[in-house]
Design a protein around this motif. Structure first.
Motif, short mmCIF file in Angstrom:
data_model
loop_
_atom_site.label_atom_id
_atom_site.label_comp_id
_atom_site.label_asym_id
_atom_site.label_seq_id
_atom_site.Cartn_x
_atom_site.Cartn_y
_atom_site.Cartn_z
N GLN A 40 1.21 -7.33 -2.17
CA GLN A 40 1.45 -6.94 -0.78
C GLN A 40 0.31 -7.36 0.13
OE1 GLN A 40 2.27 -2.76 -1.25
NE2 GLN A 40 4.41 -3.11 -1.80
N ARG A 41 -0.90 -7.46 -0.40
CA ARG A 41 -2.02 -7.95 0.42
C ARG A 41 -1.72 -9.36 0.95
NH1 ARG A 41 -6.75 -6.35 -3.89
NH2 ARG A 41 -7.32 -4.30 -3.05
N ALA A 42 -1.31 -10.25 0.05
CA ALA A 42 -1.02 -11.62 0.46
C ALA A 42 0.21 -11.69 1.35
CB ALA A 42 -0.82 -12.50 -0.78
N ASP A 94 -8.89 -13.24 -3.03
CA ASP A 94 -9.14 -14.65 -2.75
C ASP A 94 -8.00 -15.24 -1.92
OD1 ASP A 94 -11.47 -14.56 -4.26
OD2 ASP A 94 -10.49 -15.25 -6.09
N LEU A 95 -6.78 -14.82 -2.20
CA LEU A 95 -5.63 -15.38 -1.49
C LEU A 95 -5.60 -14.99 -0.02
CD1 LEU A 95 -2.50 -15.32 -3.82
CD2 LEU A 95 -3.91 -17.24 -3.12
N ILE A 96 -5.96 -13.74 0.29
CA ILE A 96 -5.91 -13.37 1.70
C ILE A 96 -6.94 -14.17 2.51
CG2 ILE A 96 -4.94 -11.10 1.21
CD1 ILE A 96 -7.69 -9.87 1.80
N GLY A 167 -13.03 -3.03 14.04
CA GLY A 167 -12.57 -2.91 15.42
C GLY A 167 -11.11 -3.28 15.51
N GLN A 168 -10.81 -4.56 15.30
CA GLN A 168 -9.44 -5.04 15.33
C GLN A 168 -8.94 -5.26 13.90
OE1 GLN A 168 -7.97 -5.10 18.41
NE2 GLN A 168 -9.97 -4.22 18.92
N PHE A 169 -7.63 -5.24 13.74
CA PHE A 169 -7.01 -5.39 12.42
C PHE A 169 -7.48 -6.68 11.76
CE2 PHE A 169 -3.42 -6.27 9.51
CZ PHE A 169 -3.36 -5.04 8.86
N SER A 170 -7.88 -6.60 10.49
CA SER A 170 -8.49 -7.74 9.82
C SER A 170 -8.19 -7.73 8.33
CB SER A 170 -10.02 -7.71 10.04
OG SER A 170 -10.59 -6.67 9.26
N LEU A 171 -8.76 -8.70 7.64
CA LEU A 171 -8.62 -8.77 6.19
C LEU A 171 -9.20 -7.54 5.50
CD1 LEU A 171 -9.54 -12.52 5.43
CD2 LEU A 171 -7.26 -11.52 5.81
N ALA A 172 -10.19 -6.93 6.12
CA ALA A 172 -10.78 -5.72 5.54
C ALA A 172 -9.73 -4.62 5.45
CB ALA A 172 -11.98 -5.27 6.36
N ASP A 173 -8.93 -4.47 6.49
CA ASP A 173 -7.86 -3.47 6.46
C ASP A 173 -6.79 -3.85 5.44
OD1 ASP A 173 -8.69 -1.82 8.93
OD2 ASP A 173 -8.62 -3.86 9.70
N TYR A 176 -7.35 -2.84 1.82
CA TYR A 176 -7.20 -1.43 1.46
C TYR A 176 -5.79 -0.87 1.68
CZ TYR A 176 -12.27 -0.86 1.02
OH TYR A 176 -13.58 -0.96 0.61
N VAL A 177 -5.02 -1.45 2.57
CA VAL A 177 -3.85 -0.78 3.12
C VAL A 177 -2.80 -0.39 2.08
CG1 VAL A 177 -2.70 -2.96 3.75
CG2 VAL A 177 -2.12 -0.86 4.95
N SER A 178 -2.46 -1.28 1.17
CA SER A 178 -1.37 -0.97 0.24
C SER A 178 -1.78 0.11 -0.76
CB SER A 178 -0.89 -2.23 -0.48
OG SER A 178 -1.96 -2.89 -1.11
N PHE A 179 -3.06 0.19 -1.07
CA PHE A 179 -3.52 1.24 -1.98
C PHE A 179 -3.67 2.58 -1.26
CE2 PHE A 179 -4.65 -2.57 -4.24
CZ PHE A 179 -4.33 -2.24 -5.56
N LEU A 180 -4.22 2.55 -0.06
CA LEU A 180 -4.39 3.79 0.69
C LEU A 180 -3.05 4.44 0.98
CD1 LEU A 180 -7.31 3.45 3.26
CD2 LEU A 180 -6.90 5.30 1.65
#
Length: 219
Positions: A40-42, A94-96, A167-173, A176-180
């Protein structure tokens, strides 16, 4: 962030009886499993950049996967993987990064050096975060995970120009998103605990993230 397109029709998952695809014919393919949080990250990255017409989505049934996937596409036999420019890449983090750097669309990682450095720290920490949560389900998860969720609350206070980690939506979010999302459901439904209690920034992140995510992927 790219303007979301019309909700994509999901192709059916390929199984052991599915015919092989015309591999390495110039088509860029993202192999996923719809329910896999790593995949889901990719998938989210692809959709956030508006690449639905550039990267073909190929879902795999992980419980009945086609033999040719391991033999001809990705020897590790896992998802996600990306077939691009006559090679296949894997590993979700790596893929994202790869999708963001090598395809058109608004960048999902900031140019600001301080944000980039902190974003890399967050992405590097995500495996530690997730691997530390699951074992607590057999103990006292509310107490044992408090520091892990506090880490996210503090991280969300690093920058004040948006509700997300950088600040703005990014790869960092996206990391984590699918696990959180899964942890929030488990803690709420099984342990009757709200992981956002006393964590207002995390509460806002989850609320706003749901809006962003719903426009780009339905999990």
């Amino acid at each position: 962030m790219a303007t979301p397109s019309v909700l994509e029709v999901r192709p059916p998952a390929l199984t052991s009886i599915s015919e092989p695809l015309p591999f390495f014919d110039g088509t860029t393919r993202l192999y996923i499993c719809y329910l896999c949080p790593f995949a889901q990250r990719a998938w989210i990255t692809r959709n956030c950049k508006g690449l639905q017409d550039k990267i073909e989505l190929v879902p795999i049934d992980l419980k009945n996967r086609p033999a040719w996937y391991k033999e001809k596409v990705y020897p590790t036999n896992k998802v996600p993987s990306l077939e691009h420019n006559s090679k296949v890449l894997g590993e979700s983090l790596d893929l994202i990064r790869y999708i963001d750097a090598n395809f058109e669309g608004a960048p999902l990682f900031p140019t600001d050096p301080a944000k980039r450095e902190f974003g890399e720290q967050l992405i590097s920490h995500v495996d530690t975060f997730t691997s530390g949560i699951y074992p607590t389900f057999k103990g006292d998860p509310i107490q044992q995970t408090s520091a892990a969720f506090d880490y996210l609350e503090n991280a969300l206070g690093k920058f004040d120009d948006g509700p997300f980690f950088l600040g703005q939506f990014s790869l960092a979010d996206i990391a984590y998103v699918s696990f959180l999302e899964r942890f929030q459901i488990v803690f709420s439904e099984i342990f009757k605990h709200d992981i956002t209690a006393g964590r207002p920034k995390l509460a806002t992140w989850i609320q706003v993230r749901s809006s962003v995510q719903s426009k780009n992927i339905v999990i």
